[in-house]
Every structure is written in C-alpha cells, then in structure tokens.
Design an enzyme around this catalytic site. Structure first.
Site, PDB file in Angstrom:
ATOM      1  CB  CYS A   1      11.163  11.037  66.394  1.00  6.07           C
ATOM      2  SG  CYS A   1      12.563  10.454  65.252  1.00  6.07           S
TER       3      CYS A   1
HETATM    4  C1  BEZ Z   1      15.845  11.827  67.313  1.00  4.47           C
HETATM    5  O1  BEZ Z   1      14.538  12.100  67.257  1.00  4.47           O
HETATM    6  O2  BEZ Z   1      15.464  12.703  68.473  1.00  4.47           O
HETATM    7  C2  BEZ Z   1      16.364  11.482  67.004  1.00  4.47           C
HETATM    8  C3  BEZ Z   1      16.731   9.634  66.891  1.00  4.47           C
HETATM    9  C4  BEZ Z   1      18.070   9.179  66.517  1.00  4.47           C
HETATM   10  C5  BEZ Z   1      19.190   9.660  66.281  1.00  4.47           C
HETATM   11  C6  BEZ Z   1      19.622  11.375  66.522  1.00  4.47           C
HETATM   12  C7  BEZ Z   1      18.218  11.720  67.252  1.00  4.47           C
END
Ligand code: BEZ
Length: 214
Positions: A45
């Site tokens: 994100c």
């Molecule tokens: C991420 O944004 O890195 C992420 C969020 C939830 C699960 C796996 C990765």
C-alpha cells in the site's frame, strides 16, 4: 447487491486526510478513481499511494480526481503519510478516506470475507462525471496495482465516449482503434474517419486514433 458497471456510484460522507468528504459534491463534474487498501503501515500500500501521488499530473490531464480508502482511523493515516513521503519521495496529494467504521467499504463491497473478513481487498472504481461506474477491478492484497494500466483504461473510456470506436487488445493512446461494428454507413464513416480505415474482416476495421492531430 454488488455494484456493477453502469450503476450510479453510491454517495457517502466520510472523514479523510483532507477533512470530511461529501463524495458526489467532492467529485463534482470530474472523473474519479476510488481505490481501497487493506490497511495502513503495509508495504504494498505504501508503494501504491506514492505512485498515485507521482501520477497526479497524469490523472489531472484526464480530469480525474483520485481518492483512496482504508479502514483505519485518521490519526493512523496522518502518521503513515509521513512514511509515504519519506520512502516513496511523493507526499499524499489526494484524500485518503478514514473508513474505520467500514461505511464506504461495505457500500462498495470492498471487503471480501473469504479473502479477509476484516480488511478491504484492492478495489478500483472508475466513475465518470455523471457518477456512473465505468470500471471495476479487484486485486488481492498481495498484489500491487498497475496504475499505468488504469490510466490506459481511462484513455480508452474517454476516447470511446466521444468517437464511434473501441480499443483493441493492449491498445495504448496513439495506436490504431477499431470502428464500432454497428457503424455501416460508408458516407458517415468517411466523415468520421477522414484518414481512412483498413478492413481486416467486415467486423474488424482499423483506423488511426481519430482525436490525434497529424
Ligand atoms: C501490503 O500492503 O503490503 C499488504 C497488505 C495486506 C496483506 C499483504 C500485503
């Protein structure tokens, strides 16, 4: 019921990093990309939000306003914003909805319980100036989106709204386009496509992208 292409994008009021958002009023007469994130302080994100901030001039060229969402509180968003600027080199320059009560996530069906019953998947909605949903894409949490692809679809939507054309596989702005099969009148085709066209099959006719200056 799940939202579908052609539906009116539901209106909502929710807090955000830019203050309270009244969605339809905020969208005004612009195109909108509304996209959700699983949660704050996560690596994928973080890269995505930096990328959308970097691409702001590209969204603006297309009259598109971006708005993100995650189901975390505003205080987390504000703290995370510092990390995004520090690590990605671009500060948040669009609102991030603080949807801790999941009001918007539920309205837009962004929580897919068989994937995760608490956090949102990576939903993307492209909404046109009439508030109609024009594109829905869903990615899993583990896969960062390709926002260049989303810009490409917006280019296609805006082009095909204005001309009697569709865009072929892997099309990108500047490539030849397809004349819609329903257009059969040769005189009208000559007017609409003065550069001519190539008939590969009666239903597959290619023409230079009509809105480009020579
Ligand atoms: C991420 O944004 O890195 C992420 C969020 C939830 C699960 C796996 C990765």
């Amino acid at each position: 019921m799940a939202l579908r292409i052609g539906d009116t994008a539901p209106d909502f009021q929710q807090d955000s990093t830019d203050g309270e958002i009244d969605f339809h009023a905020w969208a005004g007469s612009h195109w909108v990309i509304l996209f959700s994130h699983p949660r704050d302080f996560t690596p994928v994100c973080t890269t995505e939000l930096g990328e959308v901030a970097r691409l702001k001039p590209e969204f603006e060229k297309r009259d598109v306003k971006a708005i993100g969402l995650s189901v975390d509180p505003l205080k987390d968003h504000l703290a995370w914003a510092g990390d995004i600027k520090e690590t990605q080199g671009y500060a948040l320059n669009f609102p991030l909805l603080a949807d801790a009560d999941k009001k918007v996530a539920n309205l837009y069906d962004m929580i897919h319980p068989n994937a995760d019953d608490t956090f949102t998947v990576r939903s993307v909605f492209v909404i046109d100036p009439k508030k109609k949903i024009r594109l829905i894409i869903t990615y899993p949490a583990s896969t960062g989106r390709n926002f260049i692809e989303i810009l490409r679809v917006i280019d296609s939507l805006q082009l095909t709204d204005s001309y009697k054309v569709a865009t072929p596989v892997n099309w990108k702005n500047g490539d030849d386009v397809i004349i819609v099969p329903s257009l059969k009148d040769e005189a009208e085709m000559k007017t609409l496509f003065p550069s001519g066209w190539k008939t590969v099959k009666p239903y597959l006719r290619l023409t230079p992208q009509p809105n480009l200056k020579k």
